[in-house]
Design a protein around this motif. Structure first.
Motif, PDB file in Angstrom:
ATOM      1  N   ASP A  70      24.361  48.770  41.102  1.00 59.97           N
ATOM      2  CA  ASP A  70      24.703  48.381  39.727  1.00 59.97           C
ATOM      3  C   ASP A  70      25.825  47.340  39.718  1.00 59.97           C
ATOM      4  OD1 ASP A  70      22.845  50.236  38.893  1.00 59.97           O
ATOM      5  OD2 ASP A  70      24.321  51.743  38.297  1.00 59.97           O
ATOM      6  N   VAL A  71      26.846  47.571  40.500  1.00 64.06           N
ATOM      7  CA  VAL A  71      27.990  46.655  40.560  1.00 64.06           C
ATOM      8  C   VAL A  71      27.550  45.280  41.067  1.00 64.06           C
ATOM      9  CG1 VAL A  71      30.198  46.223  41.722  1.00 64.06           C
ATOM     10  CG2 VAL A  71      29.690  48.491  40.820  1.00 64.06           C
ATOM     11  N   LEU A  72      26.700  45.261  42.086  1.00 61.47           N
ATOM     12  CA  LEU A  72      26.248  43.984  42.634  1.00 61.47           C
ATOM     13  C   LEU A  72      25.391  43.214  41.634  1.00 61.47           C
ATOM     14  CD1 LEU A  72      25.435  44.892  46.343  1.00 61.47           C
ATOM     15  CD2 LEU A  72      27.484  43.799  45.411  1.00 61.47           C
ATOM     16  N   ILE A  73      24.538  43.912  40.904  1.00 61.88           N
ATOM     17  CA  ILE A  73      23.708  43.241  39.897  1.00 61.88           C
ATOM     18  C   ILE A  73      24.594  42.669  38.789  1.00 61.88           C
ATOM     19  CG2 ILE A  73      21.957  43.606  38.112  1.00 61.88           C
ATOM     20  CD1 ILE A  73      20.815  43.476  40.955  1.00 61.88           C
ATOM     21  N   VAL A  74      25.599  43.411  38.369  1.00 60.62           N
ATOM     22  CA  VAL A  74      26.525  42.918  37.343  1.00 60.62           C
ATOM     23  C   VAL A  74      27.289  41.704  37.873  1.00 60.62           C
ATOM     24  CG1 VAL A  74      28.641  43.467  36.082  1.00 60.62           C
ATOM     25  CG2 VAL A  74      26.741  45.072  36.088  1.00 60.62           C
ATOM     26  N   ALA A  75      27.765  41.780  39.107  1.00 58.36           N
ATOM     27  CA  ALA A  75      28.489  40.646  39.701  1.00 58.36           C
ATOM     28  C   ALA A  75      27.587  39.413  39.757  1.00 58.36           C
ATOM     29  CB  ALA A  75      28.990  41.003  41.101  1.00 58.36           C
ATOM     30  N   TYR A  76      26.337  39.611  40.157  1.00 53.53           N
ATOM     31  CA  TYR A  76      25.399  38.487  40.216  1.00 53.53           C
ATOM     32  C   TYR A  76      25.191  37.887  38.827  1.00 53.53           C
ATOM     33  CZ  TYR A  76      21.221  35.719  40.715  1.00 53.53           C
ATOM     34  OH  TYR A  76      20.329  34.685  40.675  1.00 53.53           O
ATOM     35  N   ALA A  77      24.986  38.732  37.840  1.00 56.77           N
ATOM     36  CA  ALA A  77      24.729  38.246  36.475  1.00 56.77           C
ATOM     37  C   ALA A  77      25.934  37.484  35.921  1.00 56.77           C
ATOM     38  CB  ALA A  77      24.365  39.415  35.566  1.00 56.77           C
ATOM     39  N   ILE A  78      27.133  38.002  36.136  1.00 56.97           N
ATOM     40  CA  ILE A  78      28.338  37.326  35.653  1.00 56.97           C
ATOM     41  C   ILE A  78      28.501  35.983  36.362  1.00 56.97           C
ATOM     42  CG2 ILE A  78      30.866  37.409  35.571  1.00 56.97           C
ATOM     43  CD1 ILE A  78      30.598  40.451  35.157  1.00 56.97           C
ATOM     44  N   PRO A  98      44.810  30.933  34.116  1.00 55.61           N
ATOM     45  CA  PRO A  98      43.808  30.263  34.955  1.00 55.61           C
ATOM     46  C   PRO A  98      43.628  30.934  36.323  1.00 55.61           C
ATOM     47  CG  PRO A  98      45.265  28.660  33.950  1.00 55.61           C
ATOM     48  CD  PRO A  98      45.821  30.013  33.631  1.00 55.61           C
ATOM     49  N   GLU A  99      44.721  31.455  36.884  1.00 55.75           N
ATOM     50  CA  GLU A  99      44.633  32.127  38.180  1.00 55.75           C
ATOM     51  C   GLU A  99      43.770  33.387  38.085  1.00 55.75           C
ATOM     52  OE1 GLU A  99      47.734  31.440  36.807  1.00 55.75           O
ATOM     53  OE2 GLU A  99      48.058  29.592  37.922  1.00 55.75           O
ATOM     54  N   SER A 100      43.817  34.063  36.943  1.00 59.32           N
ATOM     55  CA  SER A 100      42.994  35.265  36.748  1.00 59.32           C
ATOM     56  C   SER A 100      41.520  34.897  36.716  1.00 59.32           C
ATOM     57  CB  SER A 100      43.359  35.966  35.444  1.00 59.32           C
ATOM     58  OG  SER A 100      44.696  36.377  35.457  1.00 59.32           O
ATOM     59  N   LEU A 101      41.197  33.793  36.070  1.00 58.49           N
ATOM     60  CA  LEU A 101      39.814  33.331  36.028  1.00 58.49           C
ATOM     61  C   LEU A 101      39.330  32.960  37.426  1.00 58.49           C
ATOM     62  CD1 LEU A 101      37.305  32.655  34.415  1.00 58.49           C
ATOM     63  CD2 LEU A 101      38.297  30.409  33.925  1.00 58.49           C
ATOM     64  N   GLU A 102      40.188  32.325  38.210  1.00 53.52           N
ATOM     65  CA  GLU A 102      39.836  31.986  39.590  1.00 53.52           C
ATOM     66  C   GLU A 102      39.565  33.253  40.402  1.00 53.52           C
ATOM     67  OE1 GLU A 102      42.975  29.548  41.109  1.00 53.52           O
ATOM     68  OE2 GLU A 102      42.602  27.965  39.651  1.00 53.52           O
ATOM     69  N   LEU A 103      40.382  34.282  40.190  1.00 52.80           N
ATOM     70  CA  LEU A 103      40.194  35.545  40.891  1.00 52.80           C
ATOM     71  C   LEU A 103      38.865  36.188  40.493  1.00 52.80           C
ATOM     72  CD1 LEU A 103      41.214  37.794  42.742  1.00 52.80           C
ATOM     73  CD2 LEU A 103      42.420  38.746  40.763  1.00 52.80           C
ATOM     74  N   ILE A 104      38.576  36.221  39.205  1.00 59.45           N
ATOM     75  CA  ILE A 104      37.312  36.792  38.734  1.00 59.45           C
ATOM     76  C   ILE A 104      36.138  36.029  39.328  1.00 59.45           C
ATOM     77  CG2 ILE A 104      35.818  37.021  36.696  1.00 59.45           C
ATOM     78  CD1 ILE A 104      38.375  37.767  35.137  1.00 59.45           C
ATOM     79  N   VAL A 107      35.676  36.938  42.987  1.00 58.82           N
ATOM     80  CA  VAL A 107      35.164  38.298  43.185  1.00 58.82           C
ATOM     81  C   VAL A 107      33.683  38.384  42.830  1.00 58.82           C
ATOM     82  CG1 VAL A 107      35.318  40.680  42.340  1.00 58.82           C
ATOM     83  CG2 VAL A 107      37.390  39.433  42.951  1.00 58.82           C
ATOM     84  N   VAL A 108      33.289  37.812  41.687  1.00 56.22           N
ATOM     85  CA  VAL A 108      31.875  37.903  41.307  1.00 56.22           C
ATOM     86  C   VAL A 108      31.001  37.044  42.213  1.00 56.22           C
ATOM     87  CG1 VAL A 108      32.305  38.634  38.927  1.00 56.22           C
ATOM     88  CG2 VAL A 108      32.002  36.202  39.427  1.00 56.22           C
ATOM     89  N   ALA A 109      31.529  35.929  42.724  1.00 57.92           N
ATOM     90  CA  ALA A 109      30.764  35.111  43.674  1.00 57.92           C
ATOM     91  C   ALA A 109      30.545  35.894  44.962  1.00 57.92           C
ATOM     92  CB  ALA A 109      31.495  33.805  43.962  1.00 57.92           C
ATOM     93  N   TRP A 110      31.573  36.604  45.404  1.00 59.80           N
ATOM     94  CA  TRP A 110      31.446  37.430  46.605  1.00 59.80           C
ATOM     95  C   TRP A 110      30.407  38.532  46.379  1.00 59.80           C
ATOM     96  CZ3 TRP A 110      32.985  42.655  47.238  1.00 59.80           C
ATOM     97  CH2 TRP A 110      32.913  43.124  48.544  1.00 59.80           C
ATOM     98  N   GLY A 111      30.480  39.204  45.238  1.00 57.71           N
ATOM     99  CA  GLY A 111      29.506  40.249  44.925  1.00 57.71           C
ATOM    100  C   GLY A 111      28.102  39.694  44.803  1.00 57.71           C
TER     101      GLY A 111
END
Length: 124
Positions: A70-78, A98-104, A107-111
């Motif tokens: 579930d987490v991976l599918i959400v990360a992919y979709a985001i 802006p740094e928070s957006l870079e972190l998000i 993380v979602v690219a990794w997922g």
């Protein structure tokens, strides 16, 4: 820019908690923005449907592993939605640092990279 190692754990925890409302607002704004391709929005809808569906690739009653899909599918979709919107549109809708957006994004690219290629092709 202050690196995570330069901050204490309470500041990091506070920042992570404060990111979630901004992320939810960002996703809602991107879904309403006409500049974001409809196909990217559809992938987000499919991901939400998958999460709420009782049918999973890995059943949720299996501890930890059942929730990972579930987490991976959400990360992919985001990631797919943000990537399709483009940096300028995403930055326009982002309320946080802006740094928070870079972190998000990292993380979602990794997922998203952890989602098997077959599933990615199926979603795309």
């Amino acid at each position: 820019m202050i690196r995570p190692a330069d901050r204490d754990w309470q500041d990091l925890a506070r920042e992570v908690v404060l990111m979630f409302p901004n992320l939810i607002k960002l996703l809602g704004r991107l879904l309403r923005d006409p500049r974001v391709p409809m196909r990217r929005k559809a992938i987000a809808g499919i991901a939400v449907g998958y999460i709420v569906s009782p049918i999973d690739l890995v059943p949720d009653f299996i501890p930890v592993v059942g929730q990972v899909d579930d987490v991976l599918i959400v990360a992919y979709a985001i990631h797919h939605l943000i990537e399709g919107a483009g940096f300028d549109v995403v930055a326009e809708h982002w309320d946080g640092e802006p740094e928070s957006l870079e972190l998000i994004d990292a993380v979602v690219a990794w997922g998203a990279d952890l989602v098997p290629p077959r599933v990615r092709r199926l979603l795309s």
